[in-house]
Design an enzyme around this catalytic site. Structure first.
Site, PDB file in Angstrom:
ATOM      1  N   HIS A 101       0.836  -1.202   0.000  1.00  0.00           N
ATOM      2  CA  HIS A 101       0.000   0.000   0.000  1.00  0.00           C
ATOM      3  C   HIS A 101       0.874   1.256   0.000  1.00  0.00           C
ATOM      4  O   HIS A 101       0.712   2.152  -0.828  1.00  0.00           O
ATOM      5  CB  HIS A 101      -0.913  -0.027   1.229  1.00  0.00           C
ATOM      6  CG  HIS A 101      -1.795   1.166   1.390  1.00  0.00           C
ATOM      7  ND1 HIS A 101      -3.162   1.068   1.385  1.00  0.00           N
ATOM      8  CD2 HIS A 101      -1.516   2.483   1.572  1.00  0.00           C
ATOM      9  CE1 HIS A 101      -3.676   2.278   1.544  1.00  0.00           C
ATOM     10  NE2 HIS A 101      -2.695   3.159   1.671  1.00  0.00           N
ATOM     11  N   GLU A 102       1.831   1.303   0.929  1.00  0.00           N
ATOM     12  CA  GLU A 102       2.687   2.496   1.049  1.00  0.00           C
ATOM     13  C   GLU A 102       3.654   2.617  -0.121  1.00  0.00           C
ATOM     14  O   GLU A 102       3.883   3.712  -0.635  1.00  0.00           O
ATOM     15  CB  GLU A 102       3.427   2.487   2.387  1.00  0.00           C
ATOM     16  CG  GLU A 102       2.514   2.441   3.609  1.00  0.00           C
ATOM     17  CD  GLU A 102       1.400   3.474   3.626  1.00  0.00           C
ATOM     18  OE1 GLU A 102       1.541   4.551   3.007  1.00  0.00           O
ATOM     19  OE2 GLU A 102       0.357   3.205   4.254  1.00  0.00           O
ATOM     20  N   HIS A 140       1.982   4.196  -3.079  1.00  0.00           N
ATOM     21  CA  HIS A 140       1.927   5.657  -3.011  1.00  0.00           C
ATOM     22  C   HIS A 140       3.223   6.272  -3.539  1.00  0.00           C
ATOM     23  O   HIS A 140       3.204   7.225  -4.336  1.00  0.00           O
ATOM     24  CB  HIS A 140       1.695   6.139  -1.577  1.00  0.00           C
ATOM     25  CG  HIS A 140       0.300   5.979  -1.092  1.00  0.00           C
ATOM     26  ND1 HIS A 140      -0.788   6.570  -1.702  1.00  0.00           N
ATOM     27  CD2 HIS A 140      -0.205   5.301  -0.028  1.00  0.00           C
ATOM     28  CE1 HIS A 140      -1.890   6.271  -1.042  1.00  0.00           C
ATOM     29  NE2 HIS A 140      -1.562   5.491  -0.015  1.00  0.00           N
TER      30      HIS A 140
END
Length: 172
Positions: free
Chosen positions: A74-75, A78
């Site tokens: 997820h990170e 980004h």
């Protein structure tokens, strides 16, 4: 709280994700710096311009498998989306595509971890759906008249439930 073996496993996972991205986009990306600091209820946070991700050590300790399968991708998504597309919606189509097409992960935007180990102080608010806990920061914003919060289910404004003080007893 995160030991050296865990850090090694995290680095290994990052290398795997970056290798997948490099293969998919036919280009390399700079590896991020990883920090481990408590950050409220956030499992992880991406700092786009710093190429850094922060992982919450307490939540990591209680949810290691989910960190490797969901939070770290997820990170990283980004960071990679920012490097490829610049500023876009945080969980927009580019991020969703990175999660699903590149990493084969569900593009979930919120975790469902038990927050009990964090021992966070909260204040009880409610709507017709029932009670909702707000953080100290959100409660203070309401008290200062700077913010109102709405229920995610029914859309009604949340109102503070005032707890009744414990009855005093005479001991003697």
């Amino acid at each position: 709280m995160i030991n050296e073996l865990d850090k090694t496993d995290i680095e290994r996972r990052l290398k795997d994700l970056y290798a997948k991205a490099a293969l998919y986009f036919n280009r390399s990306f700079p590896a991020p710096l990883v920090t481990y600091r408590r950050s409220g209820k956030h499992a992880g946070t991406a700092f786009l311009q710093q190429n850094r991700i922060n992982l919450h050590p307490t939540l990591f300790a209680h949810n290691k498998e989910a960190y490797f399968s969901d939070v770290i991708p997820h990170e990283v998504s980004h960071l990679l989306v920012y490097q490829i597309h610049g500023r876009v919606k945080p969980h927009g189509i580019e991020w969703q595509s990175m999660m699903s097409d590149v990493f084969g992960c569900e593009p979930n935007t919120r975790h469902t971890f038990d927050l009990g180990p964090l021992q966070l102080k909260s204040f009880t608010y409610a709507c017709a759906c029932g009670p909702v806990e707000l953080s100290v920061r959100r409660h203070n914003a309401v008290m200062r008249g700077k913010q109102q919060y709405m229920c995610r289910q029914c859309g009604a404004r949340l109102t503070r439930l005032i707890e009744q003080p414990e009855p005093k007893t005479n001991c003697g």
